[in-house]
Enzyme design. Structure first.
Site, PDB file in Angstrom:
ATOM      1  N   HIS A  68      -1.267   4.372  -0.034  1.00  0.00           N
ATOM      2  CA  HIS A  68      -0.916   3.212  -0.305  1.00  0.00           C
ATOM      3  C   HIS A  68       0.354   3.042   0.158  1.00  0.00           C
ATOM      4  O   HIS A  68       0.342   2.088  -0.195  1.00  0.00           O
ATOM      5  CB  HIS A  68      -1.911   3.281  -1.616  1.00  0.00           C
ATOM      6  N   ASP A 118      -5.548   9.998  -0.421  1.00  0.00           N
ATOM      7  CA  ASP A 118      -3.640   9.152  -0.472  1.00  0.00           C
ATOM      8  C   ASP A 118      -2.841   9.904  -0.313  1.00  0.00           C
ATOM      9  O   ASP A 118      -2.142  10.370  -0.665  1.00  0.00           O
ATOM     10  CB  ASP A 118      -4.141   9.177  -2.024  1.00  0.00           C
ATOM     11  N   SER A 216       5.361   6.664  -6.665  1.00  0.00           N
ATOM     12  CA  SER A 216       4.111   7.095  -5.949  1.00  0.00           C
ATOM     13  C   SER A 216       4.984   7.972  -3.711  1.00  0.00           C
ATOM     14  O   SER A 216       5.884   7.148  -3.898  1.00  0.00           O
ATOM     15  CB  SER A 216       3.032   5.798  -5.449  1.00  0.00           C
ATOM     16  N   GLY A 217       4.219   8.778  -4.134  1.00  0.00           N
ATOM     17  CA  GLY A 217       4.316   9.649  -2.318  1.00  0.00           C
ATOM     18  C   GLY A 217       5.516  10.246  -3.229  1.00  0.00           C
ATOM     19  O   GLY A 217       5.234  10.693  -1.546  1.00  0.00           O
TER      20      GLY A 217
END
Length: 266
Positions: A68, A118, A216-217
Site C-alpha cells: 500500500h 500487503d 507502514s512498510g
C-alpha cells in the site's frame, strides 16, 4: 581465497548488529546503528523527496515494504534512504546511502480494500555497500507463529495519532498475539475484522505502544536465540494508533518466503 556465494554471505551477515548499543507510539529514541536494516522510503512531492513509509533491507539489491506504500506510484518517484538515524543531522558516525528504485514488485494478490497480501519488493538501480549502519535483516526459513515473543517495531512515523513526525528513528517492543485473540480484541473495541494467517498481530490490550502513520512498510523483528534478528512482519494496518484493544497488524513474512525468494532471483 574462497568466494562465498551471495546467499551464504547473506546468511552470515543478516540480522546482526555491528554497532555497540548505545509509526511508533509510546516508544523511545533508538541509538545509532541499532536497526541497520531500517530504510526510509521517500516519495517525490513537488520539489523534494519526503518520508512516506518504512522499508527493510533484504540484500544488497532489494528492500521490502508494504504494497500500500507503493501502490500506483511510479518507481521513478521513489527514493530509499539507508543507514539513516536522525533525519535532522548530517553528522553521524557513518553516512547514509540513497538508492533510486528500478523495479517495484508488489504481491499480485494485494487487495487495497482488505490490505491482504500487503507486501512489495523494491530493487535498487545500484547495489548498496554494507557498513555498520546498513545491514540486511534475516528472512524466516520456517513458519513459526511467534506468539508470546517480544517483537521490535521501528520507524519515523507519527508519535501519536495526528501528532508530529520525529527526526530520530523510534523503536517500541510489543508482544506477538494469536490472530483469533487479535480479532476478539478488535471486536471488544467495536470492530469486526477478519485477520487470516497471512497477518501477524502484535500489541498490548491496554494500548499505549504501537506503530502509527508513516511507519507502514517498516520492519517488525524478533530476536533469534543466536541474537540475530528475523523479519517476522511488515507494518500493514491498524485502527488509530496505540488505542486499547486495537493491536497493530503486520504482513506475516514466513507466509511469503517462497514468493520473496522467487523475486530475489531477479
Amino acid at each position: 581465497m574462497v568466494m562465498l556465494s551471495s546467499a551464504l554471505l547473506l546468511a552470515t551477515v543478516c540480522g546482526r548488529r555491528m554497532y555497540p548499543e548505545g509509526r511508533i507510539v509510546g516508544g523511545e529514541k533508538s541509538s545509532f546503528g541499532k536497526w541497520p536494516w531500517q530504510i526510509s522510503l521517500r516519495q517525490w512531492r513537488t520539489s523534494t523527496y519526503l518520508h512516506k513509509c518504512g522499508a527493510a533491507l533484504l540484500n544488497e539489491n532489494w528492500a521490502i515494504t508494504a504494497a500500500h506504500c507503493v501502490d500506483n506510484v511510479p518507481p521513478s518517484d521513489l527514493l530509499l534512504r539507508l543507514g539513516e538515524h536522525d533525519l535532522s543531522t548530517e553528522s553521524e558516525p557513518y553516512l547514509h546511502q540513497e538508492r533510486r528504485v528500478q523495479i517495484v514488485a508488489s504481491h499480485p494478490q494485494f487487495d487495497p480494500r482488505t490490505f491482504e497480501y500487503d507486501l512489495a519488493l523494491l530493487r535498487f538501480y545500484e547495489p548498496v555497500t554494507f557498513q555498520p549502519n546498513i545491514l540486511p535483516v534475516c528472512v524466516p526459513h520456517t513458519d513459526e507463529n511467534f506468539v508470546g515473543r517480544t517483537a521490535y517495531v521501528t520507524g519515523w512515523g507519527r508519535l501519536y495519532e495526528d501528532g508530529p513526525l520525529p527526526s530520530i528513528l523510534q523503536e517500541v517492543s510489543v508482544p506477538v498475539i494469536n490472530n483469533s485473540v487479535c480479532e476478539s480484541m478488535y471486536r471488544s473495541a467495536g470492530y469486526i475484522e477478519h485477520i487470516p494467517h497471512i497477518f501477524i498481530c502484535a500489541g498490548w490490550r491496554r494500548g499505549g505502544f504501537d506503530s502509527c502513520e508513516g511507519d507502514s512498510g517498516g520492519p517488525m523483528v524478533i530476536q533469534r536465540e543466536d541474537k540475530r534478528f528475523l523479519l517476522a512482519g511488515v507494518i500493514s494496518w491498524g485502527i488509530g494508533c496505540a488505542e486499547p484493544n486495537q493491536p497493530g497488524v503486520y504482513t506475516r513474512i514466513s507466509e511469503f518466503r517462497d514468493w520473496i525468494n522467487q523475486i530475489l532471483q531477479f
